[in-house]
Structure formats: structure tokens, C-alpha cells
Write a protein that holds these residues in place. Structure first.
Motif, PDB file in Angstrom:
ATOM      1  N   ARG A 222      -7.929  -8.599  -9.855  1.00 45.78           N
ATOM      2  CA  ARG A 222      -7.102  -9.502  -9.029  1.00 45.78           C
ATOM      3  C   ARG A 222      -6.423  -8.733  -7.893  1.00 45.78           C
ATOM      4  NH1 ARG A 222      -1.600 -10.880 -10.336  1.00 45.78           N
ATOM      5  NH2 ARG A 222      -0.915 -12.705  -9.127  1.00 45.78           N
ATOM      6  N   ILE A 223      -5.888  -7.552  -8.207  1.00 46.14           N
ATOM      7  CA  ILE A 223      -5.229  -6.724  -7.191  1.00 46.14           C
ATOM      8  C   ILE A 223      -6.232  -6.277  -6.131  1.00 46.14           C
ATOM      9  CG2 ILE A 223      -4.057  -4.509  -6.813  1.00 46.14           C
ATOM     10  CD1 ILE A 223      -2.897  -4.876  -9.707  1.00 46.14           C
ATOM     11  N   LEU A 224      -7.401  -5.823  -6.563  1.00 45.95           N
ATOM     12  CA  LEU A 224      -8.428  -5.361  -5.621  1.00 45.95           C
ATOM     13  C   LEU A 224      -8.913  -6.504  -4.746  1.00 45.95           C
ATOM     14  CD1 LEU A 224     -10.491  -2.944  -7.913  1.00 45.95           C
ATOM     15  CD2 LEU A 224      -8.774  -2.332  -6.203  1.00 45.95           C
ATOM     16  N   ASP A 225      -9.081  -7.681  -5.320  1.00 48.96           N
ATOM     17  CA  ASP A 225      -9.491  -8.854  -4.522  1.00 48.96           C
ATOM     18  C   ASP A 225      -8.464  -9.153  -3.442  1.00 48.96           C
ATOM     19  OD1 ASP A 225     -11.815  -9.199  -5.952  1.00 48.96           O
ATOM     20  OD2 ASP A 225     -11.039 -10.806  -7.234  1.00 48.96           O
ATOM     21  N   PHE A 226      -7.183  -9.102  -3.811  1.00 50.91           N
ATOM     22  CA  PHE A 226      -6.120  -9.379  -2.840  1.00 50.91           C
ATOM     23  C   PHE A 226      -6.173  -8.383  -1.686  1.00 50.91           C
ATOM     24  CE2 PHE A 226      -1.766  -8.437  -1.377  1.00 50.91           C
ATOM     25  CZ  PHE A 226      -1.410  -9.685  -0.871  1.00 50.91           C
TER      26      PHE A 226
ATOM     27  N   LYS B  72      -0.808  -5.558   3.555  1.00 47.69           N
ATOM     28  CA  LYS B  72      -0.818  -6.181   2.232  1.00 47.69           C
ATOM     29  C   LYS B  72       0.507  -5.840   1.544  1.00 47.69           C
ATOM     30  CE  LYS B  72      -5.305  -7.193   2.622  1.00 47.69           C
ATOM     31  NZ  LYS B  72      -5.561  -6.567   3.943  1.00 47.69           N
ATOM     32  N   ILE B  73       1.060  -6.819   0.825  1.00 45.33           N
ATOM     33  CA  ILE B  73       2.323  -6.596   0.114  1.00 45.33           C
ATOM     34  C   ILE B  73       2.156  -7.035  -1.329  1.00 45.33           C
ATOM     35  CG2 ILE B  73       4.770  -7.173  -0.030  1.00 45.33           C
ATOM     36  CD1 ILE B  73       4.723  -7.621   2.994  1.00 45.33           C
ATOM     37  N   ILE B  74       2.464  -6.118  -2.250  1.00 43.90           N
ATOM     38  CA  ILE B  74       2.373  -6.385  -3.687  1.00 43.90           C
ATOM     39  C   ILE B  74       3.772  -6.286  -4.279  1.00 43.90           C
ATOM     40  CG2 ILE B  74       1.429  -5.591  -5.894  1.00 43.90           C
ATOM     41  CD1 ILE B  74      -0.971  -4.485  -4.324  1.00 43.90           C
ATOM     42  N   ASP B  75       4.185  -7.324  -4.965  1.00 41.45           N
ATOM     43  CA  ASP B  75       5.500  -7.362  -5.612  1.00 41.45           C
ATOM     44  C   ASP B  75       5.322  -6.977  -7.081  1.00 41.45           C
ATOM     45  OD1 ASP B  75       7.967  -7.958  -6.679  1.00 41.45           O
ATOM     46  OD2 ASP B  75       7.791 -10.136  -6.444  1.00 41.45           O
ATOM     47  N   ALA B  76       5.751  -5.767  -7.442  1.00 41.47           N
ATOM     48  CA  ALA B  76       5.663  -5.293  -8.827  1.00 41.47           C
ATOM     49  C   ALA B  76       6.853  -5.836  -9.602  1.00 41.47           C
ATOM     50  CB  ALA B  76       5.651  -3.764  -8.859  1.00 41.47           C
ATOM     51  N   ARG B  77       6.582  -6.748 -10.530  1.00 40.58           N
ATOM     52  CA  ARG B  77       7.661  -7.451 -11.240  1.00 40.58           C
ATOM     53  C   ARG B  77       7.608  -7.123 -12.738  1.00 40.58           C
ATOM     54  NH1 ARG B  77      10.177 -12.504  -9.565  1.00 40.58           N
ATOM     55  NH2 ARG B  77       9.243 -11.989  -7.550  1.00 40.58           N
ATOM     56  N   ARG B  78       8.768  -6.941 -13.328  1.00 42.97           N
ATOM     57  CA  ARG B  78       8.863  -6.677 -14.766  1.00 42.97           C
ATOM     58  C   ARG B  78       9.932  -7.569 -15.364  1.00 42.97           C
ATOM     59  NH1 ARG B  78      10.260  -0.693 -17.363  1.00 42.97           N
ATOM     60  NH2 ARG B  78       9.878  -1.201 -19.570  1.00 42.97           N
TER      61      ARG B  78
ATOM     62  N   HIS C 263      13.028  -5.725   3.258  1.00 46.09           N
ATOM     63  CA  HIS C 263      12.641  -5.770   4.669  1.00 46.09           C
ATOM     64  C   HIS C 263      11.246  -6.356   4.882  1.00 46.09           C
ATOM     65  CE1 HIS C 263      16.212  -3.370   5.217  1.00 46.09           C
ATOM     66  NE2 HIS C 263      15.750  -2.473   4.374  1.00 46.09           N
ATOM     67  N   ILE C 264      10.815  -7.226   3.975  1.00 42.66           N
ATOM     68  CA  ILE C 264       9.471  -7.802   4.114  1.00 42.66           C
ATOM     69  C   ILE C 264       9.352  -8.613   5.397  1.00 42.66           C
ATOM     70  CG2 ILE C 264       7.916  -9.548   3.131  1.00 42.66           C
ATOM     71  CD1 ILE C 264       8.549  -8.379   0.375  1.00 42.66           C
ATOM     72  N   GLY C 265      10.417  -9.291   5.781  1.00 41.90           N
ATOM     73  CA  GLY C 265      10.385 -10.037   7.048  1.00 41.90           C
ATOM     74  C   GLY C 265      10.118  -9.116   8.222  1.00 41.90           C
TER      75      GLY C 265
ATOM     76  N   ILE D  25      -0.724  -0.782   2.506  1.00 44.20           N
ATOM     77  CA  ILE D  25      -0.514  -1.610   1.314  1.00 44.20           C
ATOM     78  C   ILE D  25       0.878  -1.260   0.788  1.00 44.20           C
ATOM     79  CG2 ILE D  25      -1.292  -2.181  -1.010  1.00 44.20           C
ATOM     80  CD1 ILE D  25      -4.083  -1.138  -0.191  1.00 44.20           C
ATOM     81  N   PHE D  26       1.807  -2.193   0.898  1.00 45.63           N
ATOM     82  CA  PHE D  26       3.174  -1.957   0.439  1.00 45.63           C
ATOM     83  C   PHE D  26       3.318  -2.443  -1.001  1.00 45.63           C
ATOM     84  CE2 PHE D  26       3.599  -2.156   5.037  1.00 45.63           C
ATOM     85  CZ  PHE D  26       4.492  -1.135   5.310  1.00 45.63           C
TER      86      PHE D  26
END
Length: 662
Positions: free
Chosen positions: A603-607, A530-536, A518-520, A426-427
Motif C-alpha cells: 500500500r505504501i509503495l503504491d502510494f 508525497k506525505i505519509i502520516d505515521a500514526r500510532r 507545516h504540511i500546508g 517523500i515526507f
């Protein structure tokens, strides 16, 4: 009409002519030529060199006071100039000021360990003062430098003088006819590290250890690489070997403790630090590392005590004051503030220490709600730190555009599902200070997820693929030429190399923010990750980064212009990845996690395909080791006070705000 600046070639010729005058002893012409050159619009390096040549000329004329004035002018331009400190030492010694001479010889060796004459000047000082540990190190370095082949000594000097490419060329030239020279290989590894080619440095040092299995220097340098890459199990093996060969070496003991912290054996590491302190072998750095270890395991009171001991050992130990500030909860006493302010005005204090002090003062005045003074110190700290780096916002923008141009829908379709099928990673990616540590703590509180650390494996793979090979294209342009079966091997290698950080759960987290670039590549080698984008929110995120002094990396964060441009590049690249991989990247906004924690956690756990567990809401009770600046914050329940902190500094953030108001 304004005159155009002189060409680089013309400036180089003028400097060479002045150097010749100094070498020939034609001192009467030197000052006039230097002043004429300084009157022109020349770059910082040339200005530095002109001052240096003038200072040497003045010393040789025994005009020591004037030489010292010139050198101080040079150090305003470049405070890290090793030879300027050596020249100061020569002048002070000639004037009979031995204490000042010793201080500057020491600073010269710290900045450039290849300055043999400075080490030789320190030897009698350490002998007279009975400084046995310093004497031993000094004798070792003199012996080492005296034995070095002349080309490698010259290349070492070039490296520490900042001329990295010239050092690399000279070292490789020597290796063509001396391919098994351990000295040359060790220097090549150091050059690779300076160029951030960490995988190459690792390979070269592993080769050194194979060629000379009993060479302790090679083992110690390899330990540093393994630690930088987070390969702490391998690092620990090396330190066991080092300590068994030299039981009295403080550096090896500290290295062992560092590796123990890395593998999570905090109690054992703390015992090593405490043993060094008990034996009277601890300098400020040992107390600092002890404080970091206590902080990692959540013992904030003990970490504070250790940091205070560090600055008691070394009065202006900037790292100790910044570490106290970086607990986010410490409140400085008046005498501590007075000491920090004195340090920022000390002309002899190293830039690194001043950087730490300014950031700590920024935090102090922010807590005191004196936001004008706070911003002044944050700005000063950032400016000083930026002066020691060579970050290019333009190069980052070009890299982002290259990623966008390279990773097309056609390429993704061609390389679909060719990687390793393991879905355990999980990134968590994004900007630093965007809430990624909070997301990691939430997920790592789940029974099926291992929290690890900011892993370097993806960045290392990208660096390896980026290595230039003749006229062939490098990463990411070379991806089309790489055989399909290699992508699965890259993915499997990632899984194997990261096993050391796991505790047996089905999933594990890699929280390296910079992996967003480097997601590609990640999707090619690990299509089921799994990739999670932490945005602020950009203003909060950028200013939080600006007032954070990072341990390493994140070089864009020391300028408001650079950090603003970096954030926009990040948004642009993430929009590209989202379009290429729809529904495969989860955007999680920090503000929404704070406002509606339970629904966002679900939502995060479902993903991630995980069932809900209450422990994820009670993440602050998790006692796992946390090494990021947010370590203390994620041990507290969610709070909203940090969301709008940047507004206290709004009057000073006009250019940043304008960037995001367009």
C-alpha cells in the motif's frame, strides 16, 4: 479570605530594596526582609533571587555555614543557578575547603562561561595540579572575557543567567554603534540559537566568517550550526580548516569526526575517535561519541564497550548509562544499577546527569518487570528535564489553531500548483515514537529511494518566515503577502539543499516528524511531494514518548498532560490537512504495519508510485546508518511485543487514559 498574590512590580521593588541593603552593608535588615518576602506567594525566579541575596549577605558577614545552607535551599529550587555555585565556592574557599571550592567554581563556569572571577579562581588550581588541557582552556577564556567590551560581557552574563531578551536588547544596542564587532556578532548568534532562530544564527555566523576568515571561534560556532541543521558537508569543510590551523585541539578533532558521521563516513570518524583515545586525549565524551558512531553503523557490541568506557572515565556519566539503555537490548549488571542509584542521590551531580540516570533506571526496572519503580524513575527524569525547559502547551494549541485558520480552501485554491514541481521528496510525519523509523527503513530498502535523516530544511524555512519584521504579520499569517514566484524558489532551494544527503536515487525521504505542522507550507512549495502520516495508538505512542529521553527538541514529551494535549493537537491538525488535501496524505497505522506487514508495504509503495521489491519486506537486513532511538529495533524483523507495553503502567496513566476515553 485568602490573600491575592502580590504583583510582579511589588515583588521586583522588594527585591531591589533588599539588593540595595546588601550593597550598602545593612545586613541586619536583610534576613528579615527576605523571610517576609518568602512568606508571600511569589514565583520561582523571585524565590531564587531572594535566597541568593540572603546567601550573599551571610557570606559577607562571614556566616559561611548558614550561607551554604541557604544556597543549598536555592539549588533545590534551581539546580542550574551558576551564581549559587560561585557563592558556594567563595564560602568553601573562606572555610579552607579548597577541593569543594574548586568543584563549585568549575560548575559555575560550566553553567555560565561569562563568570570571569570563577575562571580566575580555577587558574591556580589547574596550575598546581598540572592539568595542562584544562589550564589552556582556562587561560583562553580569561583572555577572551578580559578583552570583551563591557556591554558584551554584561550581555553574555545576562544570556547565561537565562535573561535572553535582555541580553538580546543590550547586544543589539551595542551593535548600533559597533556594527562590525566580532564579539557582539558572535554573541548575537548565540542568542539567536537560544531563541531557536537557527537561520538567523547561521546568517550571523557566516557574516562573521566573511568579516574575519581566520577567526577560529567563528568557524567552530558555525560548524555547530551546520551540524544542527544537518549540513554536514559544509560542516566537514569547516572542520578541515580548523584542524589544519590547530592540529592539537581536541574539540576540532571531535568536530571533524562528528561531521564525518554526518556525511556517512563512519569508518573515518571512528578512526579519529580511536586516534584520540590512543594518544590519551579522550575524556568520557569521546567514548560516548565513539559509541554513537558504532551504534549508527550497527556494531552494537562495540558501541556497548565504548559506552562502558565512558562511565569508567566519569563515574556518574548519565549519558553513558542512558545510551546503554537506549540500545533497547542492553541489560544492566548489579554494580551498574548501584552506581546509577548513587548518582541520583548525589546532591552535587548536575541535573542533566540525573535526568539521564533516571531514564536509564526506568528502562532497567521496566525490563525487570518492576513497573512501580520503573514509573517512579521515568517520572523523576521527566520532571527534572521539564524543569530545565520552557514548553507551553497553550502556545502549541494556539499555533495549531492559527494554521487551521490560515490554511483555508480558498488559500489552497489560490496557491495551487505554484511551487516547484519536483516529486522526489517523500515526507514521513507524525508523532515521535509512532513507527516513522520503521516506515523509513522499509522505503529506504527500495532501490529507487534514498534514506536520509530527520532534515531541518522545512523547519528552517518556517522559522525564517516566522521572523518578526516590524508590524508585518509573520508565518503563517504572512503567506498571502508572499509573491507566488517565491514558493517555487523555496521548493527548489529545498531540493538543492537536500542533495547532499542523497545517493542518486529518484526519490528520497525526509523523516522529520514535526513537519506535520507545516504540511500546508510543504504543499505550497512542493505540490507533488508525497506525505505519509505515521500514526500510532495514542496511549502507546504517548507513553513511549514519555519514557524516551530525546537528544533535543520534543519538549512536550516530558509531561503526561503536555504529551496528551500535543497528540490531540496533532490529530486535529492532521484532520484539517486531510480535508484540504484529500488523497494526498497516506495515513499508515503502526499497528496495521505490525499485523499485516506485506499488504501495508504494498500500500505504501503504491502510494509512492513504486513497484514492489522484496527488499522492502526484508528491511531489517538493510545496513544503512540509522541515527534515531529505534536504530536497533529496525535491524530486527517485525515484532508485536511493543504494542501493549504501556498497559504495564496503566495504574499510573489515569489522566492520560481519561483524555483519550472521551
Amino acid at each position: 479570605m485568602s490573600q491575592s498574590p502580590p504583583s510582579a512590580h511589588l515583588i521586583a521593588e522588594k527585591l531591589k530594596a533588599i539588593q540595595t541593603l546588601v550593597q550598602q552593608g545593612v545586613f541586619s535588615k536583610v534576613e528579615a526582609e527576605v523571610n517576609a518576602l518568602l512568606a508571600l506567594d511569589i514565583d520561582t525566579d523571585s524565590r531564587t533571587m531572594a535566597h541568593y541575596l540572603l546567601a550573599v549577605s551571610l557570606r559577607l558577614q562571614q556566616a559561611h555555614t548558614k550561607a551554604i545552607e541557604t544556597l543549598h535551599q536555592l539549588l533545590v529550587i534551581n539546580a542550574e543557578h551558576a551564581r549559587a555555585h560561585q557563592e558556594l565556592a567563595y564560602n568553601y574557599r573562606a572555610m579552607g575547603e579548597q577541593q569543594q571550592a574548586s568543584v563549585h567554581f568549575y560548575k559555575a563556569t560550566k553553567l555560565n562561561p561569562a563568570l570571569l572571577s570563577a575562571w580566575q579562581a580555577l587558574l591556580p588550581v589547574y596550575q598546581e595540579n598540572g592539568q595542562s588541557e584544562a589550564l589552556r582552556l582556562c587561560q583562553q577564556q580569561i583572555g577572551k572575557l578580559s578583552r570583551l567590551p563591557k556591554p558584551i560581557l554584561a550581555a553574555s552574563d545576562l544570556l547565561y543567567d537565562g535573561k535572553v531578551l535582555e541580553a538580546d536588547a543590550l547586544c543589539r544596542q551595542f551593535l548600533q554603534t559597533n556594527k562590525h564587532s566580532l564579539d557582539a556578532l558572535l554573541l548575537l548568534a548565540e542568542i539567536a540559537l537560544r531563541l531557536k532562530a537557527i537561520p538567523e544564527a547561521e546568517f550571523v555566523l557566516e557574516t562573521c566568517c566573511e568579516l574575519a576568515p581566520d577567526n577560529l571561534e567563528a568557524k567552530y560556532e558555525l560548524f555547530k550550526i551546520y551540524s544542527k541543521l544537518g549540513k554536514f558537508s559544509k560542516a566537514l569543510e569547516l572542520t578541515e580548516a580548523l584542524c589544519s590551523k590547530d592540529t592539537e585541539n581536541v574539540f576540532y578533532q571531535v568536530a571533524k569526526a562528528t561531521a564525518l558521521v554526518g556525511v556517512g563516513q563512519l569508518k573515518e570518524a571512528i578512526n579519529v575517535y580511536l586516534a584520540l583515545i590512543e594518544r590519551g586525549r579522550a575524556e568520557a565524551n569521546v567514548y560516548l561519541l565513539l559509541g554513537h558512531a558504532y551504534k549508527t553503523q550497527g556494531d552494537i557490541a562495540l558501541s556497548i564497550s565504548a559506552y562502558q568506557n565512558a562511565y569508567q572515565q566519569q563515574r556518574f556519566c548519565g549519558d553513558a548509562y542512558w545510551s546503554l539503555a537506549n540500545t533497547k537490548t542492553y541489560r544492566f549488571a548489579e554494580d551498574e544499577v548501584a552506581s546509577m542509584l548513587a548518582g541520583t542521590h548525589d546532591p552535587e551531580l548536575a541535573v542533566k546527569e540525573k535526568v539521564h540516570l533516571h531514564f536509564a533506571l526506568g528502562k532497567y526496572y521496566e525490563d525487570e518487570e518492576q513497573f512501580d519503580k520503573s514509573f517512579f524513575h521515568y517520572e523523576q527524569g521527566n520532571a527534572l528535564q521539564s524543569s530545565t525547559l520552557s514548553y507551553s502547551s497553550e502556545k502549541h494549541t494556539q499555533f495549531v489553531q492559527t494554521q487551521i485558520n490560515t490554511f483555508t480552501p480558498d488559500l489552497v485554491e489560490q496557491r495551487h500548483e505554484i511551487g516547484c514541481s519536483d516529486g522526489a521528496p517523500i515526507f514521513i510525519v507524525g508523532m515521535p515514537r509512532a513507527g516513522s523509523t520503521l516506515l523509513e527503513q522499509i522505503l529506504a530498502s527500495h532501490s529507487q529511494v534514498d534514506g536520509t535523516m530527520e532534515l531541518h530544511e522545512i523547519l528552517g524555512l518556517a522559522a525564517t518566515l516566522s521572523k518578526k519584521q516590524g508590524n508585518k504579520p509573520s508565518y503563517p499569517l504572512n503567506l498571502k503577502q508572499i509573491p507566488n514566484d517565491l514558493f517555487a524558489k523555496f521548493g527548489q532551494k529545498f531540493i538543492e539543499e537536500t542533495k547532499v544527503y542523497r545517493q542518486g536515487a529518484a526519490y528520497f525521504i525526509d523523516k522529520m516528524p514535526n513537519n506535520y505542522m507545516h504540511i500546508g507550507l510543504i504543499k505550497m512549495i512542493l505540490p507533488n511531494a508525497k506525505i505519509i502520516d505515521a500514526r500510532r495508538e495514542p496511549m502507546a505512542c504517548c507513553f513511549s514518548g514519555f519514557k524516551q529521553l530525546f537528544g533535543e527538541g520534543q519538549e512536550f514529551s516530558y509531561s503526561l498532560d503536555d504529551i496528551g494535549q500535543y497528540y490531540q493537537n496533532y490529530e486535529r491538525l492532521m484532520a484539517h490537512w486531510d480535508a484540504l488535501f484529500p488523497d494526498e496524505i497516506l495515513l499508515v497505522r503502526h499497528e496495521e504495519v505490525v499485523a499485516d506487514t506485506e499488504n501495508q508495504v504494498r500500500r505504501i509503495l503504491d502510494f509512492c508510485g513504486l513497484p514492489f521489491e522484496q527488499a522492502c519486506l526484508d528491511f531489517h537486513k538493510n545496513k544503512r546508518a540509522v541515527k534515531t532511538p529505534s536504530a536497533q529495533q529496525v535491524r530486527q524483523p517485525i515484532y508485536t511485543s511493543g504494542l501493549e507495553q504501556w498497559r504495564h503502567f496503566e495504574p499510573y496513566l489515569g489522566s492520560l487514559k481519561a483524555r483519550f476515553s472521551k
